[in-house]
Design an enzyme around this catalytic site. Sequence first.
Site, PDB file in Angstrom:
ATOM      1  CG  PHE A   1      -4.753   3.560   1.982  1.00 49.52           C
ATOM      2  CD1 PHE A   1      -3.507   3.336   2.558  1.00 49.52           C
ATOM      3  CD2 PHE A   1      -5.730   4.161   2.751  1.00 49.52           C
ATOM      4  CE1 PHE A   1      -3.256   3.710   3.876  1.00 49.52           C
ATOM      5  CE2 PHE A   1      -5.489   4.529   4.065  1.00 49.52           C
ATOM      6  CZ  PHE A   1      -4.242   4.298   4.628  1.00 49.52           C
TER       7      PHE A   1
ATOM      8  CE1 TYR B   1      -5.247   5.194  11.976  1.00 48.54           C
ATOM      9  CE2 TYR B   1      -5.126   6.105   9.763  1.00 48.54           C
ATOM     10  CZ  TYR B   1      -4.756   5.144  10.685  1.00 48.54           C
ATOM     11  OH  TYR B   1      -3.890   4.142  10.321  1.00 48.54           O
TER      12      TYR B   1
ATOM     13  CE1 TYR C   1       0.821   1.618   4.217  1.00 46.19           C
ATOM     14  CE2 TYR C   1       1.103  -0.759   4.357  1.00 46.19           C
ATOM     15  CZ  TYR C   1       1.327   0.497   4.864  1.00 46.19           C
ATOM     16  OH  TYR C   1       2.058   0.665   6.009  1.00 46.19           O
TER      17      TYR C   1
ATOM     18  CG  ASP D   1       3.120   3.789   6.342  1.00 45.58           C
ATOM     19  OD1 ASP D   1       4.324   3.603   6.073  1.00 45.58           O
ATOM     20  OD2 ASP D   1       2.467   3.017   7.061  1.00 45.58           O
TER      21      ASP D   1
END
Length: 167
Positions: free
Chosen positions: A135, A118, A62, A73
């Site tokens: 993502f 989140y 990812y 990330d």
Amino acid sequence: MLAKSKMCLPRYSLFLIFFSFISLQGFAKKTGDVSELQIGVKFKPKTCEIKAHKGDRIKVHYRGKLTDGTVFDSSFERGDPFEFELGSGQVIKGWDQGLLGACVGEKRKLKIPAKLGYGEQGSPPTIPGGTTLIFDTELIAVNGKPTVGEEEDEDEDEDDTSGDDEL
């Protein structure tokens, strides 16, 4: 005369509230925020012998981005896909829902609203509260069964930064 101006004030206030609401709706769309999970299939193998189901142990590459394109990330850059049990709450809800039914080797773009990510609290310092997450994912394996030719197309995603505005 005084009574007439008092009657105009509530109408004017309603107009301002309505205009503010419409303006905020337009702002959300311009920033790339979404209110519901959006799943875009970017690549699907010709044959789909193995699909991801709830309870499966899956391995996923990812790249996580904010709506402005900032990468927060990426397993691609680390060369280490993430492994977890699908549908068990080990990851954000947008992943548990967005990867269901994916084929081994399939690439998806998930646009995840804050409520399935989140939330309003975010994940400081990298993910602000109330943020839509994007993502780019690739399902590498389901229950230890990898895609055929997994290593051959691994580098393909590293340069794939186009299409951020589309699903």
